[in-house]
Design an enzyme around this catalytic site. Structure first.
Site, PDB file in Angstrom:
ATOM      1  CD  GLU A 181      -2.807   1.257   2.385  1.00  0.00           C
ATOM      2  OE1 GLU A 181      -3.752   2.070   2.331  1.00  0.00           O
ATOM      3  OE2 GLU A 181      -2.614   0.494   3.355  1.00  0.00           O
ATOM      4  CD  GLU A 210      -7.184   1.850   5.616  1.00  0.00           C
ATOM      5  OE1 GLU A 210      -6.507   1.202   6.411  1.00  0.00           O
ATOM      6  OE2 GLU A 210      -6.736   2.305   4.546  1.00  0.00           O
TER       7      GLU A 210
END
Length: 311
Positions: A186, A285
């Site tokens: 990520e 998220e």
């Protein structure tokens, strides 16, 4: 307000098509109840997102998510939960027909043990995390774990740092690949000190590692901040993307609260994935733009709106 009444009011506000009979049904959700309120994409809330409506018990939160039509979960802190809770959550997700999304690989790499430094002791910490992640994944039937390589090692040239990261990730992939677990890298916008910052840089590293267990987690919120041009970057990195995360910008709240046109992005990904018979999990998220149960109802409404694109 009782939970079943909140389900009715939430779906009424959102314009969902649940029948009154279905929503007033069993507290313990059954997948059949979702037939009239199915999202086109597999959105994954996280534990705590619906705490005001479902209570603090993770199992009750899973049931609530299923009642709302969500078919996946992500839980960054899953590795930190005790084994009994992991197993309990895994069994409940299986019963509800929910897919487990990402959890963060503990000690995957951070400012204290950045993989860019190439230090053996840092790599050992990472590899130990990979071994423990495999055991966690078995308990919750997970296929993805998030890895962040850590900070820049600024006394080394960038090419050397990249080589160190690739070498470490190759060793991690050797542990994860036999277990069918994929580390999704990520790139983040949280700090300019982070080594991994853009999707094309992550693409390059995944190509270097050259393993089905090393792919990209494309967090649309972070990539909007760091590089913009979202749909072209998704297309350029498509072959290495395995997972998406969501958050509007500015604010990192639900879609429709910022500048990102999520309806168009979701439509683009849906069409592209359908043409290749792929399916992605979309991790939610982000925070809620409003507090309490009203905020949770607004969040669900935002997802119904953003998911209402024409196929």
């Amino acid at each position: 307000m009782q939970r079943r009444n909140f389900v009715k009011s939430t779906l009424g506000v959102a314009g969902a098509a649940f029948s009154g009979e279905a929503v007033a049904g069993n507290w313990h959700s059954q997948p059949a109840l979702l037939a009239k309120n199915s999202f086109k994409l597999k959105y994954a809330p996280h534990i705590g997102m619906f705490e005001n409506s479902a209570g603090k018990d993770p199992i009750d939160q899973l049931k609530f998510m299923a009642d709302m039509g969500f078919t996946a979960l992500e839980d960054n802190g899953m590795m930190g939960r005790d084994v009994a809770m992991q197993e309990k959550m895994g069994k409940e997700m299986a019963r509800l027909g929910m897919t487990m999304g990402v959890f963060v690989l503990d000690k995957g790499g951070n400012s204290q043990n950045t993989l860019a430094a190439g230090k053996p002791e840092y790599i050992d910490i990472f590899l130990n995390g990979c071994r423990r992640a495999v055991e966690t994944a078995k308990r919750v039937n997970a296929k993805f774990t998030t890895v962040v390589p850590g900070d820049f090692e600024r006394n080394l040239p960038i090419g050397i740092q990249t080589g160190h990261v690739i070498d470490a990730l190759r060793r991690g992939a050797e542990i994860l690949e036999p277990a069918g677990l994929v580390m999704v890298l990520e790139p983040l916008s949280d700090s300019p000190n982070l080594f991994l910052r853009t999707s094309d840089q992550t693409y390059e590293i995944c190509r270097g590692v050259n393993s089905p267990s090393c792919k990209i987690l494309f967090d649309i919120y972070h990539m909007q901040k760091n590089e913009g041009h979202i749909i072209p970057h998704i297309d350029w990195c498509w072959k290495e993307i395995a997972y998406f995360q969501i958050g509007d910008n500015p604010g990192r709240k639900e879609p429709t609260t910022g500048e990102i046109n999520y309806k168009n992005i979701f439509k683009h990904i849906y069409r592209k994935a359908k043409a290749e018979n792929k399916e992605f999990i979309f991790g939610m998220e982000h925070g809620n733009s409003m507090p309490g149960k009203d905020g949770e109802a607004a969040l669900i409404k935002a997802y119904l709106e953003s998911d209402s694109f024409t196929i």
